[in-house]
Scaffold this motif. Structure first.
Motif, short mmCIF file in Angstrom:
data_model
loop_
_atom_site.label_atom_id
_atom_site.label_comp_id
_atom_site.label_asym_id
_atom_site.label_seq_id
_atom_site.Cartn_x
_atom_site.Cartn_y
_atom_site.Cartn_z
N TRP A 1 -11.77 -6.85 3.53
CA TRP A 1 -11.55 -6.86 2.08
C TRP A 1 -12.31 -5.72 1.41
O TRP A 1 -11.75 -4.99 0.59
N ALA A 2 -13.57 -5.58 1.76
CA ALA A 2 -14.40 -4.55 1.12
C ALA A 2 -13.90 -3.15 1.45
O ALA A 2 -13.83 -2.28 0.57
N LEU A 3 -13.55 -2.92 2.71
CA LEU A 3 -13.07 -1.59 3.10
C LEU A 3 -11.75 -1.26 2.42
O LEU A 3 -11.53 -0.12 1.97
N TYR A 4 -10.84 -2.24 2.33
CA TYR A 4 -9.55 -1.99 1.70
C TYR A 4 -9.71 -1.62 0.23
O TYR A 4 -9.14 -0.63 -0.25
N PHE B 1 -4.49 -3.94 -10.19
CA PHE B 1 -4.52 -5.38 -9.87
C PHE B 1 -3.89 -5.64 -8.52
O PHE B 1 -4.38 -6.46 -7.73
N LEU B 2 -2.82 -4.91 -8.22
CA LEU B 2 -2.13 -5.11 -6.96
C LEU B 2 -2.99 -4.69 -5.77
O LEU B 2 -2.88 -5.27 -4.69
N VAL B 3 -3.85 -3.70 -5.96
CA VAL B 3 -4.76 -3.30 -4.88
C VAL B 3 -5.69 -4.45 -4.52
O VAL B 3 -5.91 -4.76 -3.35
N VAL B 4 -6.22 -5.13 -5.54
CA VAL B 4 -7.13 -6.26 -5.29
C VAL B 4 -6.38 -7.42 -4.66
O VAL B 4 -6.88 -8.08 -3.73
N VAL B 5 -5.17 -7.70 -5.15
CA VAL B 5 -4.37 -8.79 -4.58
C VAL B 5 -4.05 -8.51 -3.11
O VAL B 5 -4.15 -9.39 -2.26
N ALA B 6 -3.67 -7.26 -2.81
CA ALA B 6 -3.34 -6.91 -1.43
C ALA B 6 -4.57 -7.06 -0.53
O ALA B 6 -4.45 -7.46 0.63
N ALA B 7 -5.76 -6.77 -1.06
CA ALA B 7 -6.98 -6.96 -0.28
C ALA B 7 -7.17 -8.44 0.05
O ALA B 7 -7.58 -8.79 1.17
N GLY B 8 -6.86 -9.32 -0.92
CA GLY B 8 -6.95 -10.75 -0.66
C GLY B 8 -5.95 -11.21 0.38
O GLY B 8 -6.26 -12.05 1.24
N VAL B 9 -4.73 -10.69 0.30
CA VAL B 9 -3.71 -11.03 1.30
C VAL B 9 -4.13 -10.54 2.68
O VAL B 9 -3.91 -11.23 3.69
N LEU B 10 -4.74 -9.37 2.74
CA LEU B 10 -5.24 -8.85 4.01
C LEU B 10 -6.30 -9.78 4.59
O LEU B 10 -6.28 -10.08 5.80
N ALA B 11 -7.21 -10.23 3.75
CA ALA B 11 -8.26 -11.14 4.23
C ALA B 11 -7.67 -12.43 4.75
O ALA B 11 -8.09 -12.95 5.80
N TYR B 12 -6.67 -12.97 4.04
CA TYR B 12 -6.06 -14.21 4.51
C TYR B 12 -5.26 -14.00 5.79
O TYR B 12 -5.21 -14.87 6.65
N ALA B 13 -4.64 -12.82 5.93
CA ALA B 13 -3.90 -12.51 7.16
C ALA B 13 -4.84 -12.52 8.36
O ALA B 13 -4.51 -13.06 9.42
N LEU B 14 -6.01 -11.94 8.20
CA LEU B 14 -6.98 -11.94 9.29
C LEU B 14 -7.47 -13.35 9.60
O LEU B 14 -7.71 -13.69 10.76
N HIS B 15 -7.58 -14.19 8.57
CA HIS B 15 -7.96 -15.58 8.79
C HIS B 15 -6.91 -16.30 9.63
O HIS B 15 -7.24 -17.05 10.56
N ASP B 16 -5.64 -16.07 9.33
CA ASP B 16 -4.55 -16.67 10.12
C ASP B 16 -4.61 -16.20 11.57
O ASP B 16 -4.46 -17.00 12.51
N ALA C 1 -12.39 -0.49 -1.28
CA ALA C 1 -13.12 0.76 -1.42
C ALA C 1 -12.24 1.97 -1.12
O ALA C 1 -12.21 2.93 -1.90
N ILE C 2 -11.50 1.92 -0.03
CA ILE C 2 -10.71 3.08 0.39
C ILE C 2 -9.45 3.23 -0.45
O ILE C 2 -9.19 4.28 -1.06
N VAL C 3 -8.63 2.18 -0.49
CA VAL C 3 -7.37 2.25 -1.24
C VAL C 3 -7.64 2.40 -2.73
O VAL C 3 -6.98 3.18 -3.43
N GLY C 4 -8.64 1.66 -3.24
CA GLY C 4 -8.98 1.77 -4.65
C GLY C 4 -9.45 3.17 -5.02
O GLY C 4 -9.11 3.68 -6.09
N ALA C 5 -10.23 3.80 -4.15
CA ALA C 5 -10.71 5.15 -4.43
C ALA C 5 -9.55 6.15 -4.50
O ALA C 5 -9.50 7.00 -5.41
N PHE C 6 -8.63 6.08 -3.55
CA PHE C 6 -7.48 6.98 -3.58
C PHE C 6 -6.60 6.72 -4.80
O PHE C 6 -6.06 7.65 -5.41
N PHE C 7 -6.43 5.44 -5.14
CA PHE C 7 -5.62 5.09 -6.31
C PHE C 7 -6.23 5.67 -7.58
O PHE C 7 -5.53 6.29 -8.40
N THR D 1 0.83 -1.20 0.00
CA THR D 1 0.00 0.00 0.00
C THR D 1 0.87 1.26 0.00
O THR D 1 0.61 2.22 -0.75
N TRP D 2 1.90 1.26 0.84
CA TRP D 2 2.79 2.41 0.89
C TRP D 2 3.49 2.63 -0.44
O TRP D 2 3.60 3.76 -0.92
#
Length: 343
Positions: free
Chosen positions: A272-275, A186-201, A277-283, A84-85
């Motif tokens: 996932w949805a918040l990431y 594409f990387l924004v969507v992938v990072a959202a998926g990684v975030l979701a899996y991180a929370l699952h862990d 929506a927020i990161v995608g909107a700024f991008f 994200t950074w």
């Protein structure tokens, strides 16, 4: 394999472009004698990235399941934060990236120290290498198919090296601005998926409330963790494992591209949805802001070309660029003419 290929291609091409600027500038300064120091720094960065990947892969075997999940989730969060950074930092700094890199070389040459040039090579590649390692490691953990994922990443990196070489030689024309814009999205969507899996862990490790803890709401009839609205907020948002079986091709494709898992918790879905929506909107906002500046840069370039074609007292040779001038830095400058030039 496709998702990791695109990540390897994008991150590798970013590193290749930076290395291309370094090599081209040193060549233009007639200081090829310091290139071995630069390559030494780049080699150290590659060794560091590979070493981190090896430690993460083999070091987890001696840990308990809970510790593995806790470390895996935490590192995945770090990977998401770095990605994200980098997305927003590159959008902001792309216009001055070439000048910044060349300024660092000038300072290192002025100091005349061996480690200055080695450090430039190391820092230029290490950031991309560590980011790629953490992101790929997190994706491999979520996919569960390490050979295919790693093969895709390797093919992407090799393709990036070839493209970088062709760009440096002027043998390939590539719209870098469009390439980095699309892959950034594409990387924004992938990072959202990684975030979701991180929370699952982290939920599996018990660090966050979820279906694996006592905080999960239960179905009064069966005693199983509730699914759907009755499972909000610490149960399952949905569970379609009977329709989309985990590990099958459709599930793997969806998980690799959009972060979908056959069973996801409410915390995962909300994050996932918040990431996105927020990161995608700024991008997207930064991409739209960059388009007018891009048009202005193209217009200015056309004016400069027209002016250069007018004969001067110094003759036509003085008004035209040298045929031997390196084209690689100019290609990157065109790509970074706007904040959306690289993501």
């Amino acid at each position: 394999m496709l998702a990791t290929f695109l990540i390897g291609l994008r991150e590798g091409l970013e590193a290749a472009l930076v290395v291309g600027i370094l090599v081209a500038y040193l060549t233009r300064l007639r200081r090829r004698d310091v290139l071995p120091r630069l390559w030494a720094g780049i080699a150290l960065a590659v060794v560091l990235a590979v070493g981190i990947g090896a430690v993460l892969t083999f070091g987890a075997y001696s840990l308990t399941f809970q510790a593995q999940e806790l470390i895996g989730g935490s590192l995945s969060l770090v990977a998401v934060a770095m990605v994200t950074w980098m997305i927003f930092w590159m959008q902001k700094a792309a216009r001055s990236l070439k000048a910044t890199i060349e300024g660092g070389i000038d300072r290192a040459l002025a100091q005349g120290t061996l480690w200055g040039m080695v450090l430039i090579g190391f820092v230029s590649v290490a950031r991309e290498g560590i980011e790629t390692t953490l992101l790929l490691w997190s994706m491999v953990q979520s996919f569960g198919d390490a050979p295919s994922a790693l093969l895709g990443a390797l093919l992407g990196l090799l393709t990036a090296v070839v493209l970088g070489w062709l760009l440096a030689r002027g043998m390939l024309r590539l719209d870098l601005r469009r390439f980095f814009t699309w892959t950034g999205g594409f990387l924004v969507v992938v990072a959202a998926g990684v975030l979701a899996y991180a929370l699952h862990d982290l939920q599996e490790a018990g660090a966050l409330p979820g279906p694996f803890t006592d905080a999960a709401p239960r179905d009064p009839a069966t005693g199983a963790v509730a699914v759907g609205w009755s499972g909000f907020p610490f149960g399952w948002a949905f569970d379609v494992s009977q329709t989309v079986r985990p590990g099958d091709a459709p599930a793997a494709l969806l998980q690799a591209t959009v972060g979908f898992m056959p069973a996801m918790t409410w915390l995962q879905v909300i994050a996932w949805a918040l990431y996105v929506a927020i990161v995608g909107a700024f991008f997207l906002r930064n991409v739209r802001r960059g388009r007018p500046r891009r048009a202005e840069a193209v217009a200015a370039g056309s004016t400069a070309v027209a002016a250069a074609s007018i004969p001067t007292a110094a003759g036509p040779a003085a008004a035209s660029a040298s045929p031997s001038a390196p084209v690689f830095p100019d290609a990157l400058s065109a790509a970074s003419a706007s904040p959306s030039g690289a993501a």
